[in-house]
Write a protein that holds these residues in place. Structure first.
Motif, PDB file in Angstrom:
ATOM      1  N   GLU A  77       0.829  -1.208   0.000  1.00 14.77           N
ATOM      2  CA  GLU A  77       0.000   0.000   0.000  1.00 14.77           C
ATOM      3  C   GLU A  77       0.871   1.270   0.000  1.00 14.77           C
ATOM      4  OE1 GLU A  77      -3.401  -0.573   0.343  1.00 14.77           O
ATOM      5  OE2 GLU A  77      -4.172   1.465   0.680  1.00 14.77           O
ATOM      6  N   TYR A 128       3.725   5.443  -3.070  1.00 12.90           N
ATOM      7  CA  TYR A 128       3.846   6.810  -2.535  1.00 12.90           C
ATOM      8  C   TYR A 128       5.287   7.169  -2.168  1.00 12.90           C
ATOM      9  CZ  TYR A 128      -1.069   6.657  -3.089  1.00 12.90           C
ATOM     10  OH  TYR A 128      -2.308   6.550  -3.673  1.00 12.90           O
ATOM     11  N   ARG A 165      -3.786  14.097  -4.918  1.00  9.17           N
ATOM     12  CA  ARG A 165      -3.968  12.641  -4.897  1.00  9.17           C
ATOM     13  C   ARG A 165      -3.437  12.053  -3.577  1.00  9.17           C
ATOM     14  NH1 ARG A 165      -3.429   8.273  -9.193  1.00  9.17           N
ATOM     15  NH2 ARG A 165      -3.243   6.498  -7.825  1.00  9.17           N
ATOM     16  N   VAL A 166      -2.319  12.578  -3.131  1.00  5.51           N
ATOM     17  CA  VAL A 166      -1.717  12.100  -1.876  1.00  5.51           C
ATOM     18  C   VAL A 166      -2.593  12.548  -0.694  1.00  5.51           C
ATOM     19  CG1 VAL A 166       0.390  12.041  -0.485  1.00  5.51           C
ATOM     20  CG2 VAL A 166       0.564  12.283  -2.962  1.00  5.51           C
ATOM     21  N   LYS A 200      -5.710  12.962  -0.689  1.00  4.96           N
ATOM     22  CA  LYS A 200      -6.899  12.087  -0.680  1.00  4.96           C
ATOM     23  C   LYS A 200      -6.575  10.762   0.021  1.00  4.96           C
ATOM     24  CE  LYS A 200     -10.288  12.033  -4.337  1.00  4.96           C
ATOM     25  NZ  LYS A 200     -10.293  11.952  -5.784  1.00  4.96           N
ATOM     26  N   LYS A 201      -5.398  10.249  -0.289  1.00  7.11           N
ATOM     27  CA  LYS A 201      -4.973   8.968   0.294  1.00  7.11           C
ATOM     28  C   LYS A 201      -4.784   9.115   1.815  1.00  7.11           C
ATOM     29  CE  LYS A 201      -3.690   4.732  -0.631  1.00  7.11           C
ATOM     30  NZ  LYS A 201      -4.617   3.730  -1.086  1.00  7.11           N
ATOM     31  N   GLN A 241      -8.104   9.063   3.411  1.00  2.00           N
ATOM     32  CA  GLN A 241      -8.614   7.676   3.532  1.00  2.00           C
ATOM     33  C   GLN A 241      -7.969   6.955   4.710  1.00  2.00           C
ATOM     34  OE1 GLN A 241      -7.791   5.995  -0.331  1.00  2.00           O
ATOM     35  NE2 GLN A 241      -9.445   7.143  -1.313  1.00  2.00           N
ATOM     36  N   ALA A 242      -6.676   7.181   4.878  1.00  2.00           N
ATOM     37  CA  ALA A 242      -5.970   6.547   6.007  1.00  2.00           C
ATOM     38  C   ALA A 242      -6.558   7.054   7.325  1.00  2.00           C
ATOM     39  CB  ALA A 242      -4.480   6.845   5.934  1.00  2.00           C
ATOM     40  N   THR A 280       3.839  10.851   4.597  1.00  2.00           N
ATOM     41  CA  THR A 280       2.748  10.325   3.767  1.00  2.00           C
ATOM     42  C   THR A 280       2.746   8.794   3.688  1.00  2.00           C
ATOM     43  OG1 THR A 280       4.122  10.687   1.833  1.00  2.00           O
ATOM     44  CG2 THR A 280       2.523  12.382   2.316  1.00  2.00           C
ATOM     45  N   THR A 281       3.905   8.210   3.398  1.00  2.00           N
ATOM     46  CA  THR A 281       3.933   6.749   3.280  1.00  2.00           C
ATOM     47  C   THR A 281       3.599   6.088   4.624  1.00  2.00           C
ATOM     48  OG1 THR A 281       6.306   6.955   3.571  1.00  2.00           O
ATOM     49  CG2 THR A 281       5.533   6.544   1.337  1.00  2.00           C
ATOM     50  N   ILE A 319      -0.140   6.334   5.301  1.00  2.00           N
ATOM     51  CA  ILE A 319      -0.871   5.403   4.420  1.00  2.00           C
ATOM     52  C   ILE A 319      -0.711   3.969   4.943  1.00  2.00           C
ATOM     53  CG2 ILE A 319      -0.848   4.410   2.068  1.00  2.00           C
ATOM     54  CD1 ILE A 319      -0.094   7.395   1.177  1.00  2.00           C
ATOM     55  N   ARG A 373      -3.639   1.215   6.548  1.00  2.00           N
ATOM     56  CA  ARG A 373      -3.802  -0.183   6.092  1.00  2.00           C
ATOM     57  C   ARG A 373      -3.558  -1.162   7.256  1.00  2.00           C
ATOM     58  NH1 ARG A 373      -6.388  -3.724   3.892  1.00  2.00           N
ATOM     59  NH2 ARG A 373      -5.447  -5.287   2.536  1.00  2.00           N
TER      60      ARG A 373
END
Ligand code: PLP
Length: 395
Positions: free
Chosen positions: A21, A25, A42-43, A45-46, A49-50, A239-240, A243, A247
């Motif tokens: 996942e 990124y 886009r990031v 948004k991710k 979601q996280a 960011t990573t 994310i 998950r």
């Protein structure tokens, strides 16, 4: 050599699903989530979601989640939020068995003029509810009690304690770093103001975590700068990490009951097997109200470090109760607070399992450890009849 990893309260293996996942990124989608362009969007948004995934995991609103660099920052930021927002209240309550992330922060505040009530534990690692209630005061700024202890796995009655604080208008923080993902936890029926979690304890990445701050509970940014995290935690987002944390939370919650049953069955097999095979062994901490993955066991008249070194030769990873997190040989503050005798504190080993632990892992320890203890005892200058002179009991 195969690794038999039984040190999951220290850290966990990052789940391959989590790595998958995160992967895009690092490289493909490297945009800054604060940028105006859609590449950064886009990031963003991710990350949103996280945040939703982490919030869903503990039954709160996404905006009640602030991402941090991990459990330590989460604990610090919650404690300082409570003190900074109520400068007239100079009393704090915590326990003697917290993680250093809380202990050191409390000691720091104590040396700065705060009065800290340090709640003790009994020989099973349990808190005394009456002692707690007797110490709640009008000028108490915060109660900080961990949800479950990292060394023994003992679970504290946080719901009841938080309720009592709430009824008196006192803020409550819980370090849930070891509890999240191992037992069900829902902030809708847990009246805490702050709850802290960490990615690397739930098969997520290291260096990322989150603090839940209940809507309307005070929060003061601990790290100041840009407007990230709604102005509550500055700095370009990890960011990573975030994310991956989202998950990891999702995976931790999937089939939790089933995974817990498997883990506690294996833990119990290890516990019973060792108690049967090794004389003068004792379990540290109460066994019923305990995390399903944790076993803290003492073998008298041997050194925990020696046990770990010999287990290491077979690829078995565990922790000892005498080498604390700083790497010194100070006996564990948790076991000392429980009044575990000196001879047992030094011979304590913590095994902590995960959803990856197999029956073969447990069988290997059951095969090797009794012989290791016997060998070490034969070499030991101490015996039951001949206790070391001048040694403290650890009380
Ligand atoms: N709180 C507890 C109970 C822990 O076990 C740990 C990690 O060992 C922490 C806080 C610190 O978390 P982190 O390593 O994410 O800073």
């Amino acid at each position: 050599m195969n690794i038999t990893y039984l040190d999951n309260n220290a850290t966990t293996r990052t789940d391959p699903e989590v790595v998958k996942e995160m992967q895009p990124y690092f490289g493909e989608f490297y945009g800054n989530p604060s940028s105006m362009h859609s590449f950064g969007g886009r990031v963003q948004k991710k990350i949103a979601q996280a945040r939703e995934k982490v919030a869903a995991g503990i039954g709160c609103l996404p905006r009640e989640i602030i991402f941090t660099s991990g459990g330590t920052e989460g604990d610090n930021s919650a404690i300082f939020s409570a003190t900074d927002s109520q400068p007239d209240k100079k009393h704090l309550i915590t326990t003697r068995v917290e993680h250093p992330a809380v202990l050191s922060t409390m000691k720091n505040l104590e040396s700065g003029g705060y009065h800290v009530t340090w709640l003790g534990v009994d020989e099973k690692g349990r808190l005394d509810m009456q002692e707690y209630l007797d110490n709640l005061r009008k000028d108490t700024a915060l109660v900080s009690v961990m949800y479950a202890n990292n060394e023994t796995g003992v679970i504290f009655p946080v719901r009841e304690m938080a309720q009592a604080a709430k009824e008196r208008g006192i803020l409550f923080h819980t370090d849930a770093v070891q509890a999240i993902g191992k037992i069900p936890l829902d902030t809708r029926n847990l009246p805490v103001d702050y709850l802290v979690l960490s990615g690397h304890k739930i098969h997520g990445p290291k260096g990322v975590g989150a603090v839940f701050v209940r809507k309307k509970s005070p929060f003061r940014p601990y790290i100041m700068g840009g407007h990230q995290e709604n102005g509550r935690r500055a700095g370009t987002e990890n960011t990573t990490g975030i994310i991956g944390l989202g998950r990891a939370m999702e995976l931790a919650l999937a089939d939790m009951e089933l995974k817990n049953k498997k883990m506690s069955d294996l833990r119990d097999k290890l516990e019973l097997g060792l108690l049967k095979a090794v004389p003068n062994a004792q379990i540290n901490g109460e066994t019923l109200n305990r995390l399903p993955n944790t076993l803290n066991i003492s073998f008298s008249y041997v050194e925990g470090e020696a046990i770990l070194l010999m287990l290491d030769e077979f690829g078995v990873c565990a922790s000892s109760g005498s080498a604390c997190t700083s790497g010194s040989l100070e006996p564990s503050h948790v076991l000392r607070a429980m009044g575990v005798p000196f001879t047992h504190v030094h011979g304590s080993v913590r095994f902590s399992l995960s959803r990856y632990t197999t029956s073969d892992d447990i069988d290997l320890v059951l095969e090797k450890l009794p012989g290791i203890i016997q060998k070490l005892r034969e070499m030991s200058p101490f015996s039951e009849q001949n206790e070391p002179i001048g040694c403290k009991t650890g009380n």
